[in-house]
Design a protein around this motif. Structure first.
Motif, PDB file in Angstrom:
ATOM      1  N   LEU A 367       0.928  -1.275  -0.138  1.00 53.86           N
ATOM      2  CA  LEU A 367       0.046   0.082  -0.067  1.00 53.86           C
ATOM      3  C   LEU A 367       0.898   1.436  -0.175  1.00 53.86           C
ATOM      4  N   SER A 368       0.623   2.427  -0.677  1.00 58.72           N
ATOM      5  CA  SER A 368       1.403   3.533  -0.830  1.00 58.72           C
ATOM      6  C   SER A 368       0.305   4.440  -0.291  1.00 58.72           C
ATOM      7  N   VAL A 369       0.868   5.114   0.713  1.00 58.39           N
ATOM      8  CA  VAL A 369      -0.036   6.218   1.172  1.00 58.39           C
ATOM      9  C   VAL A 369       0.309   7.515   0.983  1.00 58.39           C
ATOM     10  N   LEU A 370      -0.481   8.510   0.385  1.00 56.36           N
ATOM     11  CA  LEU A 370      -0.079  10.028   0.272  1.00 56.36           C
ATOM     12  C   LEU A 370      -0.498  10.795   1.380  1.00 56.36           C
ATOM     13  N   TRP A 391       9.891   5.502   2.575  1.00 55.75           N
ATOM     14  CA  TRP A 391       9.659   6.981   2.496  1.00 55.75           C
ATOM     15  C   TRP A 391      10.021   7.314   0.842  1.00 55.75           C
ATOM     16  N   ARG A 392       9.207   8.032   0.408  1.00 55.30           N
ATOM     17  CA  ARG A 392       9.416   8.612  -1.182  1.00 55.30           C
ATOM     18  C   ARG A 392       9.091   9.984  -1.350  1.00 55.30           C
ATOM     19  N   VAL A 396       4.984  10.356   0.198  1.00 55.15           N
ATOM     20  CA  VAL A 396       4.230   9.010   0.119  1.00 55.15           C
ATOM     21  C   VAL A 396       5.087   8.022   1.094  1.00 55.15           C
ATOM     22  N   ILE A 397       4.318   7.094   1.844  1.00 60.84           N
ATOM     23  CA  ILE A 397       4.871   5.994   2.608  1.00 60.84           C
ATOM     24  C   ILE A 397       4.349   4.693   2.083  1.00 60.84           C
ATOM     25  N   ARG A 398       5.221   3.834   1.685  1.00 62.07           N
ATOM     26  CA  ARG A 398       5.172   2.634   1.239  1.00 62.07           C
ATOM     27  C   ARG A 398       5.193   1.655   2.404  1.00 62.07           C
ATOM     28  N   MET A 399       4.242   0.538   2.335  1.00 60.14           N
ATOM     29  CA  MET A 399       4.307  -0.283   3.393  1.00 60.14           C
ATOM     30  C   MET A 399       3.872  -1.514   2.560  1.00 60.14           C
ATOM     31  N   ALA A 400       4.520  -2.712   2.854  1.00 54.85           N
ATOM     32  CA  ALA A 400       4.121  -4.034   2.278  1.00 54.85           C
ATOM     33  C   ALA A 400       3.963  -5.146   3.625  1.00 54.85           C
ATOM     34  N   PRO A 401       2.883  -5.592   3.835  1.00 57.11           N
ATOM     35  CA  PRO A 401       2.641  -6.404   4.930  1.00 57.11           C
ATOM     36  C   PRO A 401       2.798  -7.944   4.142  1.00 57.11           C
TER      37      PRO A 401
END
Ligand SMILES: *Cc1c(COP(=O)(O)O)cnc(C)c1O
Length: 429
Positions: A367-370, A391-392, A396-401
């Motif tokens: 999931l990429s969260v803006l 962090w991008r 944007v925070i990218r997270m991958a469970p």
């Protein structure tokens, strides 16, 4: 499912999870004396606990056998790459003869383009996504220049429409139609590294191929994450790394897929080495190359045994867990994380936008969260409190469970830390 943001609820889901024990088979990074919340398996997968012992076996065989280990090691080094073919083929949806592990990802992209990007003055363009992973951009641009074409004119980029973050499938077909007469290659990330969008590789491959365009996919974010049927989809070639969802350690070896239709061809342009030639005659040291009639023909060198061993450990875990069960858990974990992010945001009066598609068929683990109105200060708070995410810029925070080792409890603990991070950082315009 109606999710709840309580530890009890999350632990309830973990108890029902048939894959819950797999977490204990990985080393989980530590933060302040407890498990960190590791959400970057899309960047570097965690270490299976069997890895060190397996590498020690290779070291022991080397110590005791020296060169004889090529034949007499418990896993003979001469054919070391063969030990990966079945497990990798299952993950790639390929025939075992269609995959081989070798080199690094970007190196493989170049080797594959030597064979599958064969521009002519009429057909020399490459269709790809805008803002592709930089290494892929460099690879495509330099391939064009190598053949004497100008990347500015030769690269056709498909970008999200204004205001959108993801690419609509119809845009891809439109681009293929518009350039059908002049494109030599369609090459894209099957899973976009930034947004996590998963493309309809089956339909897109068929569409481009029907128009005479060869099709390659970068599966750095796909392998070990999403369902793949590269052989049945008719994909010409693909490549991926094994250090992301495949847990094989930093810089680990890359995988390639080459469709059966290209095997055994003697006239295909290809950069060749001795590990691609007929195994029975390899040590006769004959001058003529006799390609192995499988993807192995693209292999140059003998396998880097010590750095490939972790992948054996990882593939065993995939095999044992089962791809279907992994995908079912992946979807549930991702949905829970999505719900948690929006719920915590709502409570804090923040409006976050998840730029990853909502539909499970268009996303995998990521999931990429803006963070509208928020920035790196939120990310820094997360990090300080034991969340390992990505962090991008700009926000944007990218997270991958990851279903092999993340738990629902991880996600629920993340909720608490996220909530505090929002409280302890000031929004800006
Ligand atoms: C991770 C990643 C790479 C990395 O390339 P290496 O050659 O393994 O360093 C390349 N392309 C994409 C799309 C990636 O996600």
């Amino acid at each position: 499912m109606n999710f709840q943001n309580t530890l009890q609820f999350a632990r309830g889901l973990d108890e029902l999870d048939p894959l819950q024990t797999f977490r204990d088979r990985f080393f989980i990074p530590q933060h302040s004396g407890r498990d960190a919340i590791y959400l970057t398996g899309n960047s570097l997968g965690l270490q299976p606990r069997t890895t060190a012992d397996r590498i020690a076996e290779e070291l022991e065989d080397w110590a005791q056998l020296g060169v004889e280990g090529h034949v007499h090691a418990r896993r003979p080094w001469l054919k070391y790459h063969e030990f990966f073919a079945d497990g990798m083929a299952q993950i790639a949806g390929a025939l075992s003869s269609g995959v081989v592990m070798m080199n690094g990802l970007t190196a493989n992209l170049h080797l594959l383009m030597v064979s599958f990007y064969r521009p002519t003055p009429e057909r020399y363009k490459i269709i790809c996504e805008a803002k592709a992973f930089p290494s892929d951009q460099y690879a495509l641009q330099s391939q064009l220049r190598f053949h004497g074409y100008d990347p500015k004119d030769g690269i056709i980029e498909i970008a999200p429409t204004k205001g959108a973050h993801t690419i609509d499938e119809s845009q891809i077909y439109a681009a293929i139609d518009a350039h059908a007469h002049e494109a030599a290659l369609f090459f894209m990330g099957g899973v976009n590294y930034y947004t996590g969008q998963v493309f309809n590789m089956r339909a897109i491959t068929a569409y481009a191929r029907e128009r005479g365009i060869l099709v390659g996919w970068d599966l750095a974010h796909g392998a070990g994450n999403v369902e793949l049927h590269l052989h049945d989809w008719g994909v010409d070639f693909a490549a991926w790394c094994s250090y992301k969802y495949l847990n094989s350690g930093p810089g680990a070896v890359s995988g390639v897929f080459i469709h059966e239709r290209h095997h055994g061809q003697r006239n295909i342009p290809r950069f060749e080495g001795w590990w691609g030639t007929n195994k029975d005659r390899r040590f006769l040291m004959e001058p003529a190359f006799d390609p192995i009639p499988t993807a192995e023909a693209w292999q140059l060198s003998n396998a880097p045994v010590l750095s490939m061993t972790p992948l054996l450990c990882s593939l065993e875990l995939f095999q044992e867990a089962g791809l279907e069960r992994l995908r079912a858990k992946r979807d549930q974990l991702t949905a829970y994380l999505e719900w948690i992010i929006l719920e915590v945001g709502r409570e804090a009066g923040d409006s976050f936008e998840i730029i990853t598609p909502k539909s499970a068929s268009e996303r995998g683990s990521q999931l990429s969260v803006l963070l509208h109105g928020r920035g790196v200060e939120v990310f820094n708070e997360l990090q300080k409190n034991g969340v390992i995410a990505d962090w991008r810029e700009p926000n944007v925070i990218r997270m991958a469970p990851v279903p092999l080792y993340n738990s629902f409890e991880d996600i629920q603990r993340f909720a608490g830390i996220f909530k505090n991070a929002l409280k302890n950082s000031t929004p800006h315009d």
